[in-house]
Design a protein around this motif. Structure first.
Motif, PDB file in Angstrom:
ATOM      1  N   PHE A 293     -28.293  -3.311 -24.207  1.00 20.65           N
ATOM      2  CA  PHE A 293     -28.169  -4.478 -25.096  1.00 20.65           C
ATOM      3  C   PHE A 293     -27.284  -4.186 -26.303  1.00 20.65           C
ATOM      4  N   PHE A 294     -26.767  -2.938 -26.422  1.00 19.01           N
ATOM      5  CA  PHE A 294     -25.778  -2.621 -27.447  1.00 19.01           C
ATOM      6  C   PHE A 294     -24.351  -2.933 -26.968  1.00 19.01           C
ATOM      7  N   LEU A 295     -24.202  -3.194 -25.679  1.00 19.01           N
ATOM      8  CA  LEU A 295     -22.870  -3.378 -25.091  1.00 19.01           C
ATOM      9  C   LEU A 295     -22.477  -4.840 -25.055  1.00 19.01           C
ATOM     10  N   CYS A 296     -21.226  -5.117 -25.361  1.00 17.87           N
ATOM     11  CA  CYS A 296     -20.711  -6.491 -25.265  1.00 17.87           C
ATOM     12  C   CYS A 296     -20.552  -6.867 -23.789  1.00 17.87           C
ATOM     13  N   PRO A 297     -21.069  -8.017 -23.361  1.00 13.24           N
ATOM     14  CA  PRO A 297     -20.938  -8.423 -21.957  1.00 13.24           C
ATOM     15  C   PRO A 297     -19.485  -8.615 -21.503  1.00 13.24           C
ATOM     16  N   ILE A 298     -18.565  -8.777 -22.446  1.00 15.20           N
ATOM     17  CA  ILE A 298     -17.158  -8.975 -22.073  1.00 15.20           C
ATOM     18  C   ILE A 298     -16.415  -7.649 -21.991  1.00 15.20           C
ATOM     19  N   SER A 299     -16.461  -6.864 -23.060  1.00 12.27           N
ATOM     20  CA  SER A 299     -15.700  -5.606 -23.106  1.00 12.27           C
ATOM     21  C   SER A 299     -16.460  -4.417 -22.526  1.00 12.27           C
ATOM     22  N   LEU A 300     -17.791  -4.538 -22.418  1.00 13.67           N
ATOM     23  CA  LEU A 300     -18.674  -3.448 -21.965  1.00 13.67           C
ATOM     24  C   LEU A 300     -18.586  -2.235 -22.885  1.00 13.67           C
ATOM     25  N   GLN A 301     -18.183  -2.480 -24.135  1.00 18.29           N
ATOM     26  CA  GLN A 301     -18.143  -1.452 -25.161  1.00 18.29           C
ATOM     27  C   GLN A 301     -19.217  -1.737 -26.210  1.00 18.29           C
ATOM     28  N   ILE A 302     -19.598  -0.694 -26.987  1.00 20.86           N
ATOM     29  CA  ILE A 302     -20.580  -0.900 -28.049  1.00 20.86           C
ATOM     30  C   ILE A 302     -20.057  -1.948 -29.027  1.00 20.86           C
ATOM     31  N   MET A 303     -20.887  -2.889 -29.388  1.00 18.23           N
ATOM     32  CA  MET A 303     -20.484  -3.965 -30.289  1.00 18.23           C
ATOM     33  C   MET A 303     -20.373  -3.466 -31.721  1.00 18.23           C
ATOM     34  N   LYS A 304     -19.236  -3.744 -32.348  1.00 19.01           N
ATOM     35  CA  LYS A 304     -19.020  -3.362 -33.748  1.00 19.01           C
ATOM     36  C   LYS A 304     -19.433  -4.478 -34.696  1.00 19.01           C
ATOM     37  N   ASP A 305     -19.330  -5.705 -34.208  1.00 21.94           N
ATOM     38  CA  ASP A 305     -19.675  -6.872 -35.041  1.00 21.94           C
ATOM     39  C   ASP A 305     -20.332  -7.911 -34.135  1.00 21.94           C
ATOM     40  N   PRO A 306     -21.602  -7.704 -33.750  1.00 27.09           N
ATOM     41  CA  PRO A 306     -22.267  -8.620 -32.810  1.00 27.09           C
ATOM     42  C   PRO A 306     -22.488 -10.011 -33.408  1.00 27.09           C
ATOM     43  N   VAL A 307     -22.128 -11.015 -32.632  1.00 27.20           N
ATOM     44  CA  VAL A 307     -22.347 -12.408 -33.044  1.00 27.20           C
ATOM     45  C   VAL A 307     -22.981 -13.160 -31.878  1.00 27.20           C
ATOM     46  N   THR A 308     -23.784 -14.143 -32.203  1.00 27.07           N
ATOM     47  CA  THR A 308     -24.505 -14.910 -31.185  1.00 27.07           C
ATOM     48  C   THR A 308     -23.912 -16.311 -31.085  1.00 27.07           C
ATOM     49  N   THR A 309     -23.659 -16.744 -29.845  1.00 23.42           N
ATOM     50  CA  THR A 309     -23.118 -18.088 -29.609  1.00 23.42           C
ATOM     51  C   THR A 309     -24.255 -19.105 -29.583  1.00 23.42           C
ATOM     52  N   VAL A 310     -23.891 -20.391 -29.475  1.00 21.72           N
ATOM     53  CA  VAL A 310     -24.905 -21.453 -29.439  1.00 21.72           C
ATOM     54  C   VAL A 310     -25.721 -21.391 -28.157  1.00 21.72           C
ATOM     55  N   THR A 311     -25.269 -20.627 -27.157  1.00 19.19           N
ATOM     56  CA  THR A 311     -26.036 -20.479 -25.917  1.00 19.19           C
ATOM     57  C   THR A 311     -27.064 -19.359 -26.014  1.00 19.19           C
ATOM     58  N   GLY A 312     -27.069 -18.631 -27.153  1.00 16.19           N
ATOM     59  CA  GLY A 312     -28.050 -17.576 -27.357  1.00 16.19           C
ATOM     60  C   GLY A 312     -27.618 -16.206 -26.876  1.00 16.19           C
ATOM     61  N   ILE A 313     -26.416 -16.068 -26.361  1.00 21.14           N
ATOM     62  CA  ILE A 313     -25.908 -14.785 -25.879  1.00 21.14           C
ATOM     63  C   ILE A 313     -25.113 -14.110 -26.990  1.00 21.14           C
ATOM     64  N   THR A 314     -25.301 -12.800 -27.138  1.00 25.07           N
ATOM     65  CA  THR A 314     -24.618 -12.045 -28.186  1.00 25.07           C
ATOM     66  C   THR A 314     -23.423 -11.286 -27.602  1.00 25.07           C
ATOM     67  N   TYR A 315     -22.282 -11.377 -28.300  1.00 26.58           N
ATOM     68  CA  TYR A 315     -21.048 -10.694 -27.910  1.00 26.58           C
ATOM     69  C   TYR A 315     -20.472  -9.978 -29.128  1.00 26.58           C
ATOM     70  N   ASP A 316     -19.529  -9.077 -28.886  1.00 27.94           N
ATOM     71  CA  ASP A 316     -18.755  -8.520 -29.991  1.00 27.94           C
ATOM     72  C   ASP A 316     -17.795  -9.602 -30.485  1.00 27.94           C
TER      73      ASP A 316
END
Length: 422
Positions: A16-39
């Motif tokens: 859950f530390f990994l961005c679902p898009i880049s598969l890298q550790i998130m440096k600045d995690p943000v959550t979309t209106v769908t509830g999913i967190t990405y870098d």
């Protein structure tokens, strides 16, 4: 995901530390209106480029604006704590990200440009923000900073300012926002701004005239902007450009201290404007033919060589252009040398130049020079080379024009002229 330190200790990163898009550790995690967190960087790029603006995980619709991304401070602190705990195992620390730039902050800086006491500081701040990251540039483009920079440059020209430090800063900002690579601005809006009158074009010409011998950095910033401005304008008014404009652009090609991007931009400007009105004659009069040959002699890289030969072929389609080409001692030789060595585009334009010269300017001296410097031999090589049939036909056409003169030469095989249908 595994990190491996110098002592080969392996640790597993929590999923859950990994961005679902880049598969890298998130440096600045943000959550979309769908509830999913990405870098932040990954999801912003996704929203910018995706044709269908949907959540990569849930496939639900997402607003394209980044204003709807909510910082996930709790997750960020957990990631930072985990990175600190595993620093000895080779995990890099993740700094606390800066708050994203808001349009309101940028609009305030744009308004400060109108106040003389705040102008310089606001301009410097805008430049610092522009070079910081792509997110800032997108925000600045939305806030109308590109348009504001056009106004700053044009105003300096109209007022006749002798110092161009503010113009240099404005050019840098505009280049970061409007360049082909970044493509941050609304192109339709920019076309309306720079295409409806000549003030901005005249402003850029003025900048180049002032800095031709003094400030290479300003020219390097101004030329790509001039290229974009020419591309944005309607073709009709560009047919009325003055000789002085072309002299300024040709002078850029003479300056060997400039970047390749600046010289390529000058070539693009001349290619774009050459077919319009009497521009071809003006470009020839400005001395472009000689400078193109001199550039070609330096063996530039492929793309620049193609641009040189495209423009040279344009200019050789008029008598004055061919005259200047033939007066240069290296003209025929350098065109011959580049055939079959660069690209099919270069071959096509080089053969077109020889065709024009052979048809319309083929004095006995010219015909003999083509033989002497190896142009005739190179034409024969084209017929035998593994290249496109249309190139072979062009070469054959040139050889037939003066076959009586060249037939007796040991460098040309007669069968190459006779074995194909005339």
């Amino acid at each position: 995901m595994l990190y491996e330190s110098d002592i080969m200790t392996e640790i597993e990163t929590p999923q859950f530390f990994l961005c679902p898009i880049s598969l890298q550790i998130m440096k600045d995690p943000v959550t979309t209106v769908t509830g999913i967190t990405y870098d932040r960087e990954s999801i912003e790029q996704w929203l910018l480029k995706a044709k269908d603006c949907t959540c990569p995980i849930t496939k639900q619709r997402l607003p394209r604006s980044t204003e709807f991304l909510t910082p996930n401070h709790t997750l960020r602190r957990l990631i930072q704590a985990w990175c600190s705990a595993n620093e000895a195992n080779g995990v890099d620390q993740i700094p606390t990200p800066k708050s994203p730039l808001s349009i309101a902050n940028v609009e305030k800086l744009v308004k400060d440009l109108e106040v003389s006491s705040r102008f310089q500081r606001a301009l410097e701040k805008l430049h610092d923000l522009a070079i910081e990251n792509g997110r800032n540039r997108r925000c600045m483009a939305s806030a109308g900073v590109a348009e504001a920079m056009v106004h700053v440059i044009t105003k300096s020209f109209i007022q006749g300012n002798k110092t161009t430090s503010c113009v240099e800063e404005a050019l840098k900002i505009l280049g970061l926002l409007w360049s082909s690579a970044n493509n941050m601005v609304d192109n339709d809006n920019m076309k309306r701004m720079v295409g409806e009158n000549f003030d901005f074009l005249n402003s850029l010409t003025w900048v180049l005239q002032l800095q031709t011998k003094n400030n290479v950095k300003v020219i390097n910033e101004a030329m790509p902007i001039l290229k974009l401005t020419i591309e944005a304008k309607d073709s009709t008014p560009l047919g009325n450009l003055k000789l002085e404009f072309f002299k300024v652009v040709v002078s850029v090609m003479k300056n060997r201290e400039l970047t390749q991007q600046a010289v390529k931009s000058a070539l693009h400007v001349l290619i774009e404007t050459c077919p319009l009105g009497r521009n071809r004659m003006k470009i020839v009069e400005a001395g472009a033919v000689v400078e193109l040959i001199e550039l070609a002699l330096e063996k530039p890289e492929k793309n620049m060589t193609e641009l040189i030969f495209i423009l040279l072929a344009h200019l050789c389609s008029c008598a004055d252009g061919r005259e200047q080409f033939l007066q240069h001692a290296a003209g025929i030789a350098v065109v011959s040398k580049r055939i079959l060595r660069v690209s099919p585009t270069t071959d096509d334009r080089a053969l077109h130049i020889f065709s024009l010269v052979s048809k319309f300017s083929a004095s006995n001296e010219v015909v003999q020079e083509m033989l002497r410097v190896g142009a005739v031999s190179k034409l024969c090589m084209v017929l035998q080379a593994d290249c496109a049939s249309y190139l072979k036909e062009k070469a054959r056409g040139v050889l037939r024009l003066h076959s009586k003169t060249w037939n007796n030469s040991p460098c040309i095989q007669v069968y190459l002229l006779t074995r194909f249908h005339r």
